[in-house]
Design an enzyme around this catalytic site. Structure first.
Site: not given
Length: 180
Positions: A43-45, A47, A142
């Site tokens: 998971l992105d930073l 998110s 993303r």
């Protein structure tokens, strides 16, 4: 075999070490005390939400690999109010720089009862927002953010709620539990 469901807070790296040359950032090591587990996917930073971790490499690959088509359910706050044409485009698949996405399940939802995000999403009186439930069966970098932007509704907040049958239900940000 261990399998952990973790509610990743906003701003936490999906790794156990911070190897960047920039400012120190929180990592999984700040939250997960069980040794030997590794994330199945990312998971992105910026998110939030469900991250599964396991000590079983085969299970890790099975969860993360799009070939096994585990649906991933996201709760997405977007800028503006998508019309039916935008929702239909998401349902059919959206052309991104790296090609067409697979069709997504998407529907408008009422604002979910989530924890407050820290820092909060910027509120603008002149620009409405809306919540969507988006279900994907692939996992490009993303992807949710790029898809909503492609239909004219940038993502403001992104929470992964479920991976297959595993959900965040009952987990506060930063909490984890062992699951079957």
């Amino acid at each position: 075999m261990a399998l952990i469901a973790f509610n990743k807070p906003y701003g936490v790296l999906c790794q156990f070490t911070n190897e960047s040359t920039g400012p120190a950032r929180p990592t999984l090591a700040d939250h997960i005390t069980m040794p030997g587990v590794y994330p199945a996917g990312r998971l992105d930073l910026d998110s939030e939400g469900l991250l599964l971790l396991t000590d079983d490499g085969r299970l890790q690959a099975r969860i993360a690999d799009p070939r096994f088509k585990a649906p991933k359910t996201y709760l997405v706050q977007v800028e503006g109010e998508p019309d039916e044409a935008a929702l239909t485009a998401l349902r059919r698949g959206v052309r991104l720089k790296d090609g067409m996405t697979l069709p997504a399940g998407v529907r408008r939802i009422d604002p979910p009862a989530l924890w407050p995000r820290v820092p909060p999403v910027r509120f603008r009186k002149s620009v409405p927002d809306c919540w969507l439930e988006l279900i994907l069966r692939e996992g490009r970098n993303r992807q949710v953010r790029r898809m909503t932007a492609a239909v004219g509704h940038p993502t403001l907040r992104l929470v992964r709620w479920a991976i297959g049958a595993w959900t965040l239900d009952g987990l506060a940000p930063g909490e984890w539990r062992q699951v079957d």
